[in-house]
Design a protein around this motif. Structure first.
Motif, PDB file in Angstrom:
ATOM      1  N   LYS A  43       0.822  -1.204   0.000  1.00 48.55           N
ATOM      2  CA  LYS A  43       0.000   0.000   0.000  1.00 48.55           C
ATOM      3  C   LYS A  43       0.862   1.263   0.000  1.00 48.55           C
ATOM      4  N   THR A  44       1.789   1.315   0.954  1.00 54.00           N
ATOM      5  CA  THR A  44       2.645   2.504   1.051  1.00 54.00           C
ATOM      6  C   THR A  44       3.465   2.680  -0.217  1.00 54.00           C
ATOM      7  N   THR A  45       3.995   1.587  -0.723  1.00 56.98           N
ATOM      8  CA  THR A  45       4.800   1.677  -1.939  1.00 56.98           C
ATOM      9  C   THR A  45       3.969   2.221  -3.100  1.00 56.98           C
ATOM     10  N   LEU A 158      -3.137   9.782   1.538  1.00 56.03           N
ATOM     11  CA  LEU A 158      -3.109   9.685   2.999  1.00 56.03           C
ATOM     12  C   LEU A 158      -2.690   8.285   3.410  1.00 56.03           C
ATOM     13  N   ASP A 159      -1.546   8.194   4.098  1.00 55.81           N
ATOM     14  CA  ASP A 159      -1.028   6.890   4.488  1.00 55.81           C
ATOM     15  C   ASP A 159      -1.343   6.619   5.955  1.00 55.81           C
ATOM     16  N   GLU A 160      -2.360   5.848   6.206  1.00 52.39           N
ATOM     17  CA  GLU A 160      -2.797   5.524   7.564  1.00 52.39           C
ATOM     18  C   GLU A 160      -2.776   6.753   8.472  1.00 52.39           C
ATOM     19  N   PRO A 161      -3.475   7.817   8.072  1.00 47.23           N
ATOM     20  CA  PRO A 161      -3.343   9.073   8.813  1.00 47.23           C
ATOM     21  C   PRO A 161      -3.916   9.003  10.219  1.00 47.23           C
TER      22      PRO A 161
HETATM   23 MG   LIG Z   1       2.529   1.235   4.923  1.00 44.99          MG
END
Ligand SMILES: [Mg+2]
Ligand SMILES: Nc1ncnc2c1ncn2[C@@H]1O[C@H](COP(=O)(O)OP(=O)(O)OP(=O)(O)O)[C@@H](O)[C@H]1O
Lengths: 364, 265
Positions: A43-45, A158-161
């Motif tokens: 996901k982050t990538t 938004l990364d796991e904000p």
């Molecule tokens: Mg991540």
């Protein structure tokens, strides 16, 4: 509607790890799309490929119709809300929020006006002069949000904000986020591994596993019509009963599990008799009757009571099938047609469910 | 409660006493030196019979001394930028690039700090002679720069290691180009490390004798000049110049430590 962001066959490997393995995804203007998946699924990538902090090994990335594979992050019209907030510790709240405009050379007076507007949007007008270390987690989160949104990007990533916030604050921030996204009309790509959060927020959810999107659809699609066992297991609770197709009767499939119990499910995909399958049944879809009661609804199978777990709003009851396989039943305490408090381990019960509630998947 | 507290402070007595002794041994000589710099008479007698500024007046009339102070200033003004120009990029390289043997290279940069100045000076002298470079203040600058480079590298690298690089990503993400990002985000957080190590390099260079001894030509720096003045005995004039140099060094060190401490937060 035009796509503001689209990925076509995007791949990214770190050494031998294929973090993103051929992702194709298109996000429309003003849409809220969530990437949902277990830890390490990429996901982050995927977000970092869109923001430009990683470069794709293969595939194309488009932002507002322009191919951006070779465009550095600071020239991409996207902004990110980082999980760690990443507020500049040496700048005040107002300076943090105004940072993007300031580096673009916007006039001071204009920056001041915009900063005031966005601080008001996130309800932090009185914190303008505070330093980041003086803020609570929720306040830092809002500053990070205002700092990104003030640039009016085409897409906000938004990364796991909300993952660092406690449950209560998290829920109210979810609603706030959703309202803000609607009001501003900016597309959001949101990363989470919390399926409930994904349901609450999203127009569409992309469920990811091992670097791929395994299902893309509305929250209803994902929850009610999961495409495979992985999605069915990841989104919401599910009972899985492995078995074999025994009979096909019009629009109904009969499945026999390893303990000899016969299950019924709607025929939604062509399956052949003898095929190894898994039947999925949500705990909420199951009702419980006394074993002797013959007035039960839907399809009924015999089982024995194991244990009850009381969790306030719901009660979770575990029953065992003749083969030993365990099935969980979930419902409101008042919703049971049986006095579950009187049940003793080993008591016979009947598990009933409407046939349409069962799903059949190929056994992986 | 009170009894407990009293017992506790009693238990600490040996600690307090030893700290006190250390302070006495360190600072009493310095205080004496400063006091004697105000001694009006030529006799080293205590208590001072006659307080006077006259040795400071003599000091400011001593042209040779003035020249040596000036030389020291020239050396410092050259050494500080030299160590920064080499040390800061080196610290960045050690922090940012996967250089094979980075840890070894870092230890290597610390070597001049451990090796006695005498050896550093001698080693550079040999090289400089070989290359046929005449000794001058510039060879002194070279020696000091080599000697104090580790101060800059170690301080700046330590700060960079604690710097959250996600802040740089946040800056780039908000549209700042790499140069703006350095100026607005990275530099402010290593600024104190740079200031602190500059001041340390300054005082170290101001007080260095050993390296200078090997590498200077006919120009003397201040501590070298004081050294040569000692041939005529410890004069009150020496006390005066030493007092001044203590004052400057102490001020620089206090500011440096402040900068480096805030750097640690
Ligand atoms: Mg991540
Ligand atoms: N810079 C990197 N170097 C090496 N491997 C990496 C790097 N970044 C990510 N990976 C690997 O790529 C895979 C996907 O990582 P990613 O961070 O995208 O996962 P994620 O879905 O965001 O997980 P999480 O929910 O834990 O944040 C993981 O196996 C991870 O270890």
């Amino acid at each position: 509607m035009d796509a503001v962001v689209s990925l076509a066959g995007v791949t990214k490997a770190f050494g031998r790890i294929r973090a993103v393995a051929g992702v194709t995804l298109s996000i429309a203007e003003g849409e809220f799309v969530t990437l949902l998946g277990p830890s390490g699924c990429g996901k982050t990538t995927t977000l970092r490929l869109i923001s430009g902090f990683e470069t794709a090994d293969a595939g194309d990335i488009f932002i507002a119709g322009r191919r951006v594979n070779d465009v550095p992050p600071y020239r991409r019209d996207v902004n990110t809300v980082f999980q760690s907030y990443a507020l500049f510790p040496h700048l005040s709240v107002a300076e943090n929020v105004g940072y993007g405009l300031s580096v673009k050379g916007v006039a001071r007076a204009a920056i001041r006006g915009k900063v005031a507007e966005f601080l008001a949007r996130v309800g932090l007008t009185d914190k303008a002069k505070a330093m980041p270390r003086q803020l609570s987690g929720g306040q830092m989160q809002r500053v990070a949000l205002a700092r990104a949104l003030i640039n009016e990007p085409k897409v906000l990533l938004l990364d796991e904000p909300l993952s660092a916030l406690d449950a209560k604050l998290r829920q109210s921030m979810q609603i706030e986020l959703k309202h803000m996204q609607r009001n501003l009309g900016i597309a959001f790509i949101y990363v989470t591994h919390d399926q409930e959060e994904a349901m609450v927020l999203s127009d569409r959810i992309a469920v990811m596993n091992e670097g791929r999107i395994v299902q893309l659809g509305t929250p209803e699609d994902i929850f009610e019509r999961p495409g495979d066992v992985f999605v069915a297991a990841f989104v919401g609770d599910n009972n899985f009963v492995p078995g074999t197709v025994a009979r096909i009767d019009g629009s109904t499939v009969e499945i026999v599990d390893f303990g000899g119990t016969v299950w019924k499910a709607p025929l939604t995909r062509p399956v052949a008799v003898g095929r190894p399958v898994v039947l999925a049944l949500r705990p909420q879809a199951i009702s419980l009757d006394a074993g002797s009661d013959s007035n039960g609804r839907g399809h009924r199978v015999a089982a024995t009571f194991r244990e009850t777990i009381y969790v306030g709003t719901t009660v979770r009851i575990t029953v065992a099938l003749p083969g030993g396989h365990l099935v969980e039943v979930q419902g409101a305490p008042a919703g049971f047609r049986i006095d579950y408090r009187a049940l003793r381990p080993g008591d016979p019960v009947a598990v009933g469910y409407p046939t349409e509630a069962a799903l059949v998947f190929d056994r992986p | 409660m009170r009894g407990l507290l009293a017992r506790r402070s009693l238990a600490r007595l040996p600690l307090h006493a030893s700290v006190g002794l250390i302070v006495v041994f360190m600072y009493v000589p310095m205080v004496m030196l400063v006091l004697f710099s105000f001694n009006g008479s030529k006799l080293l007698l205590f208590p001072l019979a006659d307080l006077s500024w006259k040795w400071y007046a003599v000091l400011f009339a001593d042209h040779e001394l003035q020249r040596s102070i000036w030389n020291s200033v020239i050396v410092i003004v050259a050494v500080v930028p030299m160590t920064l120009a080499v040390g800061v990029p080196l610290a960045f390289a050690l922090d940012r690039y996967r250089i094979p043997g980075a840890a070894f290279i870092e230890q290597l940069t610390l070597v001049p700090l451990i090796v006695p100045g005498l050896i550093t000076g001698l080693a550079i002298l040999i090289v400089v002679k070989r290359m046929g470079i005449p000794l001058s203040l510039w060879t002194v600058v070279l020696g000091h720069s080599v000697g104090w480079l580790p101060v800059v590298v170690s301080q700046v690298h330590a700060r960079l290691r604690r710097f959250d690089r996600r802040l740089e990503e946040a800056s780039l993400d908000l549209g700042a180009n790499p140069w703006q990002t350095f100026r607005r985000v990275t530099y402010p957080s290593i600024r104190n490390a740079i200031l602190g190590s500059s001041l340390l390099v300054m005082t170290l260079s101001l007080n260095e004798v050993a390296i200078t001894f090997f590498l200077t030509g006919k120009d003397n720096t201040m501590p070298m000049h004081i050294w040569s003045m000692l041939r005529h005995g410890i004069t009150p004039e020496i006390n005066a110049i030493a007092s001044l140099s203590i004052l400057i060094s102490a001020a620089a060190v206090v500011i440096a430590l402040r900068a480096l401490r805030s750097n640690e937060e």
